[in-house]
Design a protein around this motif. Structure first.
Motif, mmCIF file in Angstrom:
data_model
loop_
_atom_site.group_PDB
_atom_site.id
_atom_site.type_symbol
_atom_site.label_atom_id
_atom_site.label_comp_id
_atom_site.label_asym_id
_atom_site.label_seq_id
_atom_site.Cartn_x
_atom_site.Cartn_y
_atom_site.Cartn_z
ATOM 1 N N MET A 14 -0.170 -22.650 -44.195
ATOM 2 C CA MET A 14 -0.640 -21.795 -43.101
ATOM 3 C C MET A 14 0.509 -21.433 -42.192
ATOM 4 O O MET A 14 0.714 -20.298 -41.809
ATOM 5 N N SER A 15 1.326 -22.428 -41.843
ATOM 6 C CA SER A 15 2.456 -22.177 -40.956
ATOM 7 C C SER A 15 3.490 -21.296 -41.633
ATOM 8 O O SER A 15 4.138 -20.462 -40.995
ATOM 9 N N THR A 16 3.648 -21.488 -42.969
ATOM 10 C CA THR A 16 4.603 -20.647 -43.699
ATOM 11 C C THR A 16 4.191 -19.202 -43.674
ATOM 12 O O THR A 16 4.994 -18.291 -43.457
ATOM 13 N N GLN A 17 2.887 -18.955 -43.889
ATOM 14 C CA GLN A 17 2.375 -17.581 -43.883
ATOM 15 C C GLN A 17 2.517 -16.968 -42.501
ATOM 16 O O GLN A 17 2.902 -15.817 -42.347
ATOM 17 N N THR A 18 2.198 -17.788 -41.467
ATOM 18 C CA THR A 18 2.308 -17.291 -40.104
ATOM 19 C C THR A 18 3.743 -16.934 -39.782
ATOM 20 O O THR A 18 4.034 -15.897 -39.199
ATOM 21 N N GLY A 19 4.662 -17.801 -40.200
ATOM 22 C CA GLY A 19 6.071 -17.529 -39.926
ATOM 23 C C GLY A 19 6.557 -16.297 -40.641
ATOM 24 O O GLY A 19 7.328 -15.498 -40.110
ATOM 25 N N ALA A 20 6.080 -16.077 -41.883
ATOM 26 C CA ALA A 20 6.491 -14.894 -42.640
ATOM 27 C C ALA A 20 6.008 -13.626 -41.976
ATOM 28 O O ALA A 20 6.724 -12.632 -41.875
ATOM 29 N N SER A 21 4.727 -13.655 -41.489
ATOM 30 C CA SER A 21 4.176 -12.478 -40.830
ATOM 31 C C SER A 21 4.931 -12.185 -39.554
ATOM 32 O O SER A 21 5.238 -11.034 -39.233
ATOM 33 N N VAL A 69 10.648 -5.196 -38.007
ATOM 34 C CA VAL A 69 10.185 -3.822 -38.107
ATOM 35 C C VAL A 69 10.685 -3.017 -36.917
ATOM 36 O O VAL A 69 10.482 -3.406 -35.767
ATOM 37 N N ASN A 70 11.343 -1.938 -37.184
ATOM 38 C CA ASN A 70 11.782 -1.014 -36.132
ATOM 39 C C ASN A 70 10.735 0.082 -36.000
ATOM 40 O O ASN A 70 10.477 0.798 -36.966
ATOM 41 N N PRO A 71 10.098 0.239 -34.834
ATOM 42 C CA PRO A 71 9.045 1.259 -34.691
ATOM 43 C C PRO A 71 9.515 2.655 -35.080
ATOM 44 O O PRO A 71 8.760 3.436 -35.655
ATOM 45 N N TRP A 72 10.773 2.972 -34.794
ATOM 46 C CA TRP A 72 11.262 4.325 -35.104
ATOM 47 C C TRP A 72 11.427 4.522 -36.604
ATOM 48 O O TRP A 72 11.456 5.655 -37.087
ATOM 49 N N ALA A 73 11.551 3.410 -37.323
ATOM 50 C CA ALA A 73 11.675 3.531 -38.771
ATOM 51 C C ALA A 73 10.371 3.993 -39.411
ATOM 52 O O ALA A 73 10.352 4.427 -40.564
ATOM 53 N N LEU A 74 9.261 3.879 -38.651
ATOM 54 C CA LEU A 74 7.970 4.335 -39.169
ATOM 55 C C LEU A 74 7.852 5.846 -39.147
ATOM 56 O O LEU A 74 6.973 6.420 -39.776
ATOM 57 N N MET A 75 8.730 6.513 -38.383
ATOM 58 C CA MET A 75 8.644 7.963 -38.266
ATOM 59 C C MET A 75 9.057 8.613 -39.578
ATOM 60 O O MET A 75 10.216 8.517 -39.996
ATOM 61 N N PRO A 76 8.123 9.255 -40.282
ATOM 62 C CA PRO A 76 8.434 9.885 -41.567
ATOM 63 C C PRO A 76 9.086 11.243 -41.347
ATOM 64 O O PRO A 76 9.197 11.719 -40.220
ATOM 65 N N PRO A 77 9.542 11.888 -42.425
ATOM 66 C CA PRO A 77 10.047 13.256 -42.293
ATOM 67 C C PRO A 77 8.986 14.161 -41.682
ATOM 68 O O PRO A 77 7.792 13.887 -41.758
ATOM 69 N N LEU A 78 9.426 15.243 -41.049
ATOM 70 C CA LEU A 78 8.530 16.138 -40.336
ATOM 71 C C LEU A 78 7.378 16.601 -41.223
ATOM 72 O O LEU A 78 7.592 17.120 -42.317
ATOM 73 N N GLY A 79 6.156 16.408 -40.749
ATOM 74 C CA GLY A 79 4.982 16.878 -41.469
ATOM 75 C C GLY A 79 4.480 15.922 -42.519
ATOM 76 O O GLY A 79 3.459 16.166 -43.151
ATOM 77 N N SER A 131 0.893 5.440 -44.921
ATOM 78 C CA SER A 131 1.261 4.415 -45.899
ATOM 79 C C SER A 131 2.100 3.317 -45.248
ATOM 80 O O SER A 131 1.935 2.129 -45.544
ATOM 81 N N ALA A 132 2.984 3.709 -44.321
ATOM 82 C CA ALA A 132 3.854 2.731 -43.661
ATOM 83 C C ALA A 132 3.056 1.798 -42.761
ATOM 84 O O ALA A 132 3.264 0.576 -42.781
ATOM 85 N N VAL A 133 2.127 2.333 -41.973
ATOM 86 C CA VAL A 133 1.378 1.477 -41.044
ATOM 87 C C VAL A 133 0.422 0.564 -41.799
ATOM 88 O O VAL A 133 0.117 -0.542 -41.330
ATOM 89 N N ASN A 134 -0.046 1.008 -42.950
ATOM 90 C CA ASN A 134 -0.945 0.159 -43.729
ATOM 91 C C ASN A 134 -0.203 -1.011 -44.376
ATOM 92 O O ASN A 134 -0.835 -1.999 -44.776
ATOM 93 N N ARG A 135 1.110 -0.908 -44.479
ATOM 94 C CA ARG A 135 1.896 -2.013 -45.045
ATOM 95 C C ARG A 135 2.291 -3.039 -43.988
ATOM 96 O O ARG A 135 2.768 -4.113 -44.322
ATOM 97 N N LEU A 136 2.123 -2.711 -42.722
ATOM 98 C CA LEU A 136 2.473 -3.656 -41.664
ATOM 99 C C LEU A 136 1.520 -4.841 -41.680
ATOM 100 O O LEU A 136 0.307 -4.658 -41.808
ATOM 101 N N HIS A 184 -1.701 -3.006 -35.058
ATOM 102 C CA HIS A 184 -3.009 -2.358 -34.941
ATOM 103 C C HIS A 184 -2.949 -0.849 -35.168
ATOM 104 O O HIS A 184 -3.937 -0.151 -34.925
ATOM 105 N N LEU A 185 -1.817 -0.340 -35.627
ATOM 106 C CA LEU A 185 -1.711 1.097 -35.889
ATOM 107 C C LEU A 185 -2.670 1.531 -36.989
ATOM 108 O O LEU A 185 -3.171 2.660 -36.975
#
Length: 311
Positions: free
Chosen positions: A1-8, A15-25, A32-37, A68-69
């Motif tokens: 449990m602690s291992t999973q918590t630490g991994a999450s 995770v860099n929030p700006w890295a979630l910004m995909p190409p325009l449009g 897809s990116a937010v669902n992988r978080l 929660h995105l």
């Protein structure tokens, strides 16, 4: 449990929030990116919320928002039927999520997902009401409630109908009663909102069309030309010319010319007919009708010149 918590926790930390910004449009890439978080456990959520609450830890706030995105994406899909861009709905929902994170109290015994749901919907609702049409269709609490429920309830009435009248567009009296009772609003509010939703925006002044012709809009019959400043000035000038101007122009004529003009153009008999004819005036002055006509033409020219100077 602690291992999973630490991994999450580690995954969220890198995770860099700006890295979630995909190409325009590319909205699909963002979804897809937010669902992988990774999602937070209860312990992580409370830890980050307390850091934000006690120390104003923005990194902790970012982790709460990022995890929660996917909730915003899920909620925004329910409002695609209003014809607004999905990306804009997600953006407004994210604003609501950030407001929820800022106000979230981990000691209330409620998960952030439940608390944030209200704020996400509120921001999306406000965006839809402001942008669904040029003219805002719902302002009161009852109107807002009807705006987001009337169409779905109306579809429910249609699906339950078994008679041949399933294709009608308006609500029946009984359906209005049911809707007003279930939503706790007045019947008048139901009928008014149905009218608003069934209509569309109309440009007050459509201007010229593509083929160069002037468009026809409500401005053509809503405008009150009688109180338009230019029209009022012109009307006043006409009134002045018709009274003082005519009197001033008549004063420039000799007695015979003045009487000819008055008898021909300014007098009306009791039966509604005009004044004296050329032959009547010719008999009075002992000249030919042609001579009377010549005097009349000369008098009119003199009066026209006098009216131009007066104006």
């Amino acid at each position: 449990m602690s291992t999973q918590t630490g991994a999450s926790s580690t995954a969220l930390a890198v995770v860099n929030p700006w890295a979630l910004m995909p190409p325009l449009g590319n909205l699909d890439a963002y979804i897809s990116a937010v669902n992988r978080l990774p999602m937070l456990t209860l312990e992580q959520e409370q830890e980050f919320a307390r850091k934000l609450q006690q120390n104003n830890d923005l990194e902790a706030a970012g982790k709460l928002v990022l995890s929660h995105l996917r909730l915003v994406v899920s909620v925004s899909r329910k409002y695609l039927g209003y014809g607004l861009p999905h990306g804009d709905l997600i953006q407004e929902g994210n604003i609501g999520l950030m407001k929820a994170v800022k106000r979230f109290d981990p000691d209330q015994g409620v998960r952030l997902v439940s608390y944030a749901l209200h704020w996400i919907k509120a921001e999306i609702h406000e965006y839809i009401l402001k942008n669904w049409r040029m003219v805002k269709v719902a302002t009161t609490k009852a109107q807002r409630k009807l705006f987001f429920n009337l169409r779905s309830m109306k579809q429910g009435f249609k699906s339950d109908a078994l008679d041949a009248d399933t294709h009608r567009e308006t609500l029946s009296e009984s359906e209005i009663d049911v809707m007003a009772r279930e939503l706790n609003v007045k019947r008048a509010d139901v009928t008014e909102m149905e009218t608003r939703l069934s209509g569309g925006d109309v440009m007050l002044d459509p201007g010229a069309s593509d083929d160069g012709d002037d468009g026809y809009g409500p401005i053509a019959y809503l405008a009150d030309a009688h109180h338009e400043p230019t029209a009022m000035i012109e009307a006043h000038q006409r009134d002045v010319l018709a009274s003082d101007g005519i009197a001033s122009a008549l004063a420039t004529l000799d007695n015979r010319s003045r009487r000819i003009v008055e008898e021909r153009w300014l007098k009306v008999n009791d039966d509604g007919s005009g004044g004296m004819t050329l032959h009547d005036l010719a008999a009075v002055y002992g000249v030919s009708a042609e001579r009377i006509r010549q005097i009349e033409v000369a008098a009119m020219k003199k009066m026209k010149k006098a009216l131009v100077e007066y104006a």
